[in-house]
Design a protein around this motif. Structure first.
Motif, PDB file in Angstrom:
ATOM      1  N   ALA A   1       0.938  -1.206   0.117  1.00 44.50           N
ATOM      2  CA  ALA A   1       0.109  -0.113  -0.047  1.00 44.50           C
ATOM      3  C   ALA A   1       0.880   1.256   0.152  1.00 44.50           C
ATOM      4  O   ALA A   1       1.980   1.249   0.600  1.00 44.50           O
ATOM      5  CB  ALA A   1      -0.874   0.014   1.231  1.00 44.50           C
ATOM      6  N   ARG A   2       0.412   2.221  -0.664  1.00 40.16           N
ATOM      7  CA  ARG A   2       1.074   3.555  -0.640  1.00 40.16           C
ATOM      8  C   ARG A   2      -0.122   4.533  -0.241  1.00 40.16           C
ATOM      9  O   ARG A   2      -0.469   5.163  -1.000  1.00 40.16           O
ATOM     10  CB  ARG A   2       1.636   3.926  -2.131  1.00 40.16           C
ATOM     11  N   VAL A   3      -0.259   4.897   1.107  1.00 43.85           N
ATOM     12  CA  VAL A   3      -1.247   5.590   1.841  1.00 43.85           C
ATOM     13  C   VAL A   3      -0.434   6.689   2.514  1.00 43.85           C
ATOM     14  O   VAL A   3       0.708   6.400   2.958  1.00 43.85           O
ATOM     15  CB  VAL A   3      -2.182   4.730   2.982  1.00 43.85           C
ATOM     16  N   TYR A   4      -0.857   7.965   2.406  1.00 47.37           N
ATOM     17  CA  TYR A   4      -0.158   9.165   2.816  1.00 47.37           C
ATOM     18  C   TYR A   4       0.128   8.722   4.289  1.00 47.37           C
ATOM     19  O   TYR A   4      -0.780   8.572   5.015  1.00 47.37           O
ATOM     20  CB  TYR A   4      -0.920  10.418   2.557  1.00 47.37           C
ATOM     21  N   PRO A   5       1.286   9.092   4.659  1.00 45.26           N
ATOM     22  CA  PRO A   5       2.268   9.844   4.066  1.00 45.26           C
ATOM     23  C   PRO A   5       3.430   9.006   3.108  1.00 45.26           C
ATOM     24  O   PRO A   5       4.405   9.667   2.592  1.00 45.26           O
ATOM     25  CB  PRO A   5       3.349  10.273   5.164  1.00 45.26           C
ATOM     26  N   ASN A   6       3.074   7.774   3.056  1.00 50.07           N
ATOM     27  CA  ASN A   6       3.814   6.875   2.139  1.00 50.07           C
ATOM     28  C   ASN A   6       3.640   7.115   0.714  1.00 50.07           C
ATOM     29  O   ASN A   6       4.114   6.445  -0.193  1.00 50.07           O
ATOM     30  CB  ASN A   6       3.756   5.562   2.636  1.00 50.07           C
ATOM     31  N   GLY A   7       2.528   7.901   0.279  1.00 53.20           N
ATOM     32  CA  GLY A   7       2.038   7.935  -1.059  1.00 53.20           C
ATOM     33  C   GLY A   7       0.969   9.271  -1.173  1.00 53.20           C
ATOM     34  O   GLY A   7       0.849  10.118   0.166  1.00 53.20           O
ATOM     35  N   ALA A   8       0.485   9.507  -2.143  1.00 57.34           N
ATOM     36  CA  ALA A   8      -0.472  10.695  -2.083  1.00 57.34           C
ATOM     37  C   ALA A   8      -1.827  10.602  -1.881  1.00 57.34           C
ATOM     38  O   ALA A   8      -2.581  11.670  -1.506  1.00 57.34           O
ATOM     39  CB  ALA A   8      -0.342  11.081  -3.777  1.00 57.34           C
ATOM     40  N   LYS A   9      -2.398   9.366  -1.863  1.00 55.13           N
ATOM     41  CA  LYS A   9      -3.851   9.310  -1.288  1.00 55.13           C
ATOM     42  C   LYS A   9      -3.885   8.910   0.061  1.00 55.13           C
ATOM     43  O   LYS A   9      -3.136   8.519   0.831  1.00 55.13           O
ATOM     44  CB  LYS A   9      -4.469   8.246  -2.457  1.00 55.13           C
ATOM     45  N   ASP A  10      -5.219   9.060   0.480  1.00 57.09           N
ATOM     46  CA  ASP A  10      -5.411   8.711   1.930  1.00 57.09           C
ATOM     47  C   ASP A  10      -6.325   7.317   2.198  1.00 57.09           C
ATOM     48  O   ASP A  10      -6.562   6.871   1.231  1.00 57.09           O
ATOM     49  CB  ASP A  10      -6.302   9.922   2.625  1.00 57.09           C
ATOM     50  N   VAL A  11      -6.731   7.329   3.312  1.00 57.26           N
ATOM     51  CA  VAL A  11      -7.387   5.898   3.839  1.00 57.26           C
ATOM     52  C   VAL A  11      -8.862   5.537   3.209  1.00 57.26           C
ATOM     53  O   VAL A  11      -9.148   4.493   2.776  1.00 57.26           O
ATOM     54  CB  VAL A  11      -7.560   5.792   5.424  1.00 57.26           C
ATOM     55  N   ASN A  12      -9.341   6.732   2.735  1.00 61.98           N
ATOM     56  CA  ASN A  12     -10.740   6.667   1.864  1.00 61.98           C
ATOM     57  C   ASN A  12     -10.365   6.131   0.443  1.00 61.98           C
ATOM     58  O   ASN A  12     -11.090   5.253   0.058  1.00 61.98           O
ATOM     59  CB  ASN A  12     -11.206   8.183   1.703  1.00 61.98           C
ATOM     60  N   ASP A  13      -8.932   6.472  -0.189  1.00 65.50           N
ATOM     61  CA  ASP A  13      -8.894   5.882  -1.290  1.00 65.50           C
ATOM     62  C   ASP A  13      -8.521   4.518  -1.126  1.00 65.50           C
ATOM     63  O   ASP A  13      -8.719   3.710  -2.120  1.00 65.50           O
ATOM     64  CB  ASP A  13      -7.642   6.848  -1.782  1.00 65.50           C
ATOM     65  N   PHE A  14      -7.816   4.186  -0.136  1.00 68.98           N
ATOM     66  CA  PHE A  14      -7.454   2.922   0.302  1.00 68.98           C
ATOM     67  C   PHE A  14      -8.771   2.070   0.479  1.00 68.98           C
ATOM     68  O   PHE A  14      -8.680   0.816  -0.205  1.00 68.98           O
ATOM     69  CB  PHE A  14      -6.546   2.986   1.595  1.00 68.98           C
ATOM     70  N   GLN A  15      -9.680   2.343   0.995  1.00 65.87           N
ATOM     71  CA  GLN A  15     -10.785   1.564   1.154  1.00 65.87           C
ATOM     72  C   GLN A  15     -11.484   1.325  -0.148  1.00 65.87           C
ATOM     73  O   GLN A  15     -11.845   0.315  -0.475  1.00 65.87           O
ATOM     74  CB  GLN A  15     -11.693   2.206   2.123  1.00 65.87           C
ATOM     75  N   ASP A  16     -11.482   2.486  -1.015  1.00 67.38           N
ATOM     76  CA  ASP A  16     -12.158   2.287  -2.368  1.00 67.38           C
ATOM     77  C   ASP A  16     -11.461   1.269  -3.299  1.00 67.38           C
ATOM     78  O   ASP A  16     -11.812   0.751  -4.194  1.00 67.38           O
ATOM     79  CB  ASP A  16     -12.246   3.727  -3.059  1.00 67.38           C
ATOM     80  N   ALA A  17     -10.122   1.276  -3.022  1.00 69.35           N
ATOM     81  CA  ALA A  17      -9.394   0.553  -3.803  1.00 69.35           C
ATOM     82  C   ALA A  17      -9.431  -1.022  -3.661  1.00 69.35           C
ATOM     83  O   ALA A  17      -9.018  -1.910  -4.243  1.00 69.35           O
ATOM     84  CB  ALA A  17      -7.687   0.771  -3.616  1.00 69.35           C
ATOM     85  N   GLY A  18     -10.110  -1.219  -2.251  1.00 68.40           N
ATOM     86  CA  GLY A  18     -10.264  -2.469  -1.745  1.00 68.40           C
ATOM     87  C   GLY A  18      -9.804  -2.744  -0.416  1.00 68.40           C
ATOM     88  O   GLY A  18     -10.365  -3.572   0.177  1.00 68.40           O
ATOM     89  N   GLY A  19      -9.136  -1.929   0.034  1.00 69.70           N
ATOM     90  CA  GLY A  19      -8.816  -1.772   1.609  1.00 69.70           C
ATOM     91  C   GLY A  19      -8.335  -2.997   2.405  1.00 69.70           C
ATOM     92  O   GLY A  19      -7.708  -3.934   1.710  1.00 69.70           O
ATOM     93  N   MET A  20      -8.684  -3.221   3.416  1.00 71.98           N
ATOM     94  CA  MET A  20      -8.363  -4.375   4.128  1.00 71.98           C
ATOM     95  C   MET A  20      -8.861  -5.488   3.646  1.00 71.98           C
ATOM     96  O   MET A  20      -8.180  -6.856   3.857  1.00 71.98           O
ATOM     97  CB  MET A  20      -8.731  -4.364   5.512  1.00 71.98           C
ATOM     98  N   ALA A  21     -10.057  -5.759   3.082  1.00 72.96           N
ATOM     99  CA  ALA A  21     -10.491  -7.150   2.356  1.00 72.96           C
ATOM    100  C   ALA A  21      -9.546  -7.401   1.290  1.00 72.96           C
ATOM    101  O   ALA A  21      -9.104  -8.688   1.386  1.00 72.96           O
ATOM    102  CB  ALA A  21     -11.928  -6.731   1.766  1.00 72.96           C
ATOM    103  N   PHE A  22      -9.026  -6.757   0.619  1.00 74.51           N
ATOM    104  CA  PHE A  22      -7.945  -7.136  -0.498  1.00 74.51           C
ATOM    105  C   PHE A  22      -6.469  -7.361   0.253  1.00 74.51           C
ATOM    106  O   PHE A  22      -5.976  -8.320  -0.139  1.00 74.51           O
ATOM    107  CB  PHE A  22      -7.736  -5.978  -1.486  1.00 74.51           C
ATOM    108  N   VAL A  23      -6.102  -6.464   1.206  1.00 81.18           N
ATOM    109  CA  VAL A  23      -4.970  -6.921   1.933  1.00 81.18           C
ATOM    110  C   VAL A  23      -5.000  -8.496   2.524  1.00 81.18           C
ATOM    111  O   VAL A  23      -4.101  -9.110   2.223  1.00 81.18           O
ATOM    112  CB  VAL A  23      -4.748  -5.811   2.874  1.00 81.18           C
TER     113      VAL A  23
END
Length: 604
Positions: free
Chosen positions: A333-355
């Motif tokens: 994952a690249r979630v801010y501060p490790n990337g440009a996008k935030d946890v809402n984007d992370f969830q939209d991408a698949g979130g913990m289910a995909f992880v």
């Protein structure tokens, strides 16, 4: 998929290392179940006090008509993440009645906001607030009125504190009930840009406040991937949420449906007596939390919190375990501060289910753990949706945004991004996932400080405009409570952007928002009373190398030097009330806890 050999080896080592303390803990929990305080064992006077004000639930509680769920809440309406909890208890009581159960607020715990106290005197209370929360949780549950418990907390020290305290009542089933992140506001990169401009004196304080207010703008958890959201990730992989409840926004029908499901699940567990907390939080669950932290680039604060949580359950882990797992678990994952996008984007991408899905397929988490929130870890590979009144979980077997979230077979980095560095300065943590690999090795002269404000003053005076290793010492738990040093992040980032080779070495904390500057944090032993860091002098060449795991003062006989004078103990803002905790705290690698240190001494 068979378990990855490194995951298996680390788990087996933790199990073997922990046998005496884990056995002692499980024996205690068995004794508490058989002979501890509970409703049937209360005297009539005790019991009458416990339901006197229970209104329409009074008859059910007094006649043992169904399980009674204790709610331990960290509600306050200053902390944005916890403001939504204000209405949860009354809703949860209704949800409990739907399934023949009752619920009572067992007690409240303090919940301070590191975002408010960052860089202020109050931050010196932050880490030890975890011990206070743990003890407050124990006070809440000590009444013996409850057959299960719901823990309402999200943020930095609050979830670890709730869990540490709750584990003393591990014979009961428990779930954590999240509130969810606020909707996305000002993009994090823009917020970071304005902060750096302010550090350089190029924008006004009013402009900075406007940017911050557009970022932190509504009820809900802050959306960057710091300690609070890392907490939520860990609770998912430990099986302590209703599956994938973490990152659903507050105030939505889906959020309420997940809270309802949590209450119903707790009622079922209380009736059956199955899956008590002590059984759920075992060695495999702890390893899952560690693997998830590495896979998602989570907060370095959990190299302190996870050892403390584990020790509360009789499980012993150390930073070597983190490093070995980091060599096997890739960064997904690249979630801010490790990337440009935030946890809402992370969830939209698949979130913990995909992880969960992708780590499980590659044998990088234990899928055979006992869970409280569902029947097995297989239930965590789907994201919840509300169809009418029905909750369903939609499989998340592909990432919807590979710039944010990738499968374990095609990661951002093959390494989980957390290294143990060690040498004549001690042992420390280096989070590589946020730092460009060409800065994993810094060798530069030391400039020593005992206060982060002194670093800012030196920066403004132009004294740091060069290659430099900034040493900020006497920031450990015994010195001043181990505050986070976020005020340094924009300043050191400016120096790095000017082309200098810059590193930070500190016995303090930097959390999940430490950013792009290479940092050796949580240095242990800490400088107070006479750790090696206290013997460094300005001009010493410091070598920090994440590639080789090195942290050393080059060519220096530290043992021959006296320790630098430490600052006086902190006073004001209530800090003097925490003096006993500072004096008795253990080291960061053991959890930086006064309470657990004292407990282990007493039980030895």
């Amino acid at each position: 998929m068979s378990l990855h050999p490194t995951l298996a080896a680390v788990t087996d080592r933790i199990i073997e290392r922990s046998k005496p303390t884990r056995r002692k803990y499980l024996d205690l929990m068995a004794d508490e179940k058989d002979r501890g305080i509970s409703r049937p064992r209360l005297s009539c006077g005790n019991f009458a006090h416990g339901f006197a004000a229970s209104g329409e639930d009074k008859a059910a509680i007094s006649t043992f008509n169904g399980p009674n769920i204790g709610i331990v809440t960290a509600y306050n309406d200053m902390l944005s993440a916890h403001q939504p909890y204000g209405r949860f208890p009354e809703q949860m009581k209704i949800f409990a009645r739907e399934v023949g159960a009752t619920a009572q607020v067992a007690g409240g715990v303090p919940a301070m906001c590191d975002g408010v106290t960052q860089g202020q005197a109050g931050m010196d209370l932050s880490l030890f607030s975890r011990d206070v929360i743990a003890m407050s949780t124990a006070v809440a549950l000590s009444h013996g009125m409850f057959d299960a418990a719901a823990l309402l907390g999200i943020c930095d020290k609050i979830v670890p504190g709730l869990l540490i305290g709750a584990l003393r009542f591990g014979h009961l089933p428990m779930l954590l009930v999240p509130g969810g992140p606020m909707p996305s506001g000002l993009p994090n990169k823009e917020k970071q840009r304005v902060r750096q401009l302010y550090a350089e004196g190029k924008v006004s304080k009013d402009e900075l406040l406007r940017a911050e207010s557009r970022s932190y703008h509504s009820p809900g958890t802050c959306t960057f991937y710091g300690t609070a959201n890392s907490n939520q990730m860990m609770m998912e992989l430990m099986g302590l949420h209703i599956p994938n409840a973490a990152f659903i926004n507050p105030g939505t029908p889906l959020r309420q449906a997940l809270t309802r499901a949590a209450v119903h699940r707790l009622a079922d567990l209380a009736k059956s007596g199955e899956r008590p907390l002590a059984q759920v939080v075992d060695e495999k669950a702890i390893v899952n939390a560690m693997a998830g932290l590495l896979a998602t680039g989570g907060s370095t604060n959990h190299t302190i919190h996870l050892p403390a949580i584990a020790r509360a359950a009789g499980i012993i882990i150390d930073w070597q375990d983190f490093e070995e797992l980091s060599g096997a678990v890739p960064l997904l994952a690249r979630v801010y501060p490790n990337g440009a996008k935030d946890v809402n984007d992370f969830q939209d991408a698949g979130g913990m289910a995909f992880v969960t899905y992708t780590l499980g397929r590659e044998g990088l988490i234990h899928m055979d753990t006992v869970t409280a929130g569902a029947e097995s870890m297989d239930d965590w590979v789907g994201n919840p949706e509300l169809h009418g009144d029905e909750l369903i979980w939609k499989p998340a077997e592909e990432s919807a945004d590979v710039d944010m979230l990738r499968p374990a077979t095609e990661p951002f980095l093959a390494d989980g991004g957390m290294r143990l560095v060690k040498g004549n300065l001690g042992r420390a943590v280096f989070k590589t996932s946020a730092v460009d690999s060409d800065r994993w090795l810094i060798e530069a002269p030391a400039r020593c400080f005992s206060d982060q404000d002194a670093v800012l003053e030196a920066f403004k005076a132009g004294e740091l405009d060069r290659d430099v290793t900034v040493i900020v010492r006497f920031q450990g738990p015994r010195a001043n409570g181990m505050p986070e040093l976020h005020k340094l992040t924009p300043t050191l980032g400016v120096l790095q952007d000017r082309g200098h080779r810059v590193a930070l070495v500190t016995d303090g904390r930097m959390s999940g928002a430490s950013g792009k500057v290479p940092a050796a944090i949580h240095v242990s032993p800490e400088a107070l009373p006479d750790g090696p860091l206290a013997r460094v002098r300005d001009g010493d060449i410091i070598r920090l190398d994440a590639n080789t795991g090195t942290l050393e003062a080059v060519g220096v006989d530290l043992a021959s030097r006296p320790a630098a004078n430490s600052p006086p103990p902190p006073v004001g803002t209530g800090r003097e009330l925490f003096a006993l905790m500072r004096v008795t705290s253990n080291e960061a690698e053991q959890g930086a806890s006064a309470m657990l240190a004292a407990m282990e001494i007493e039980q030895a």
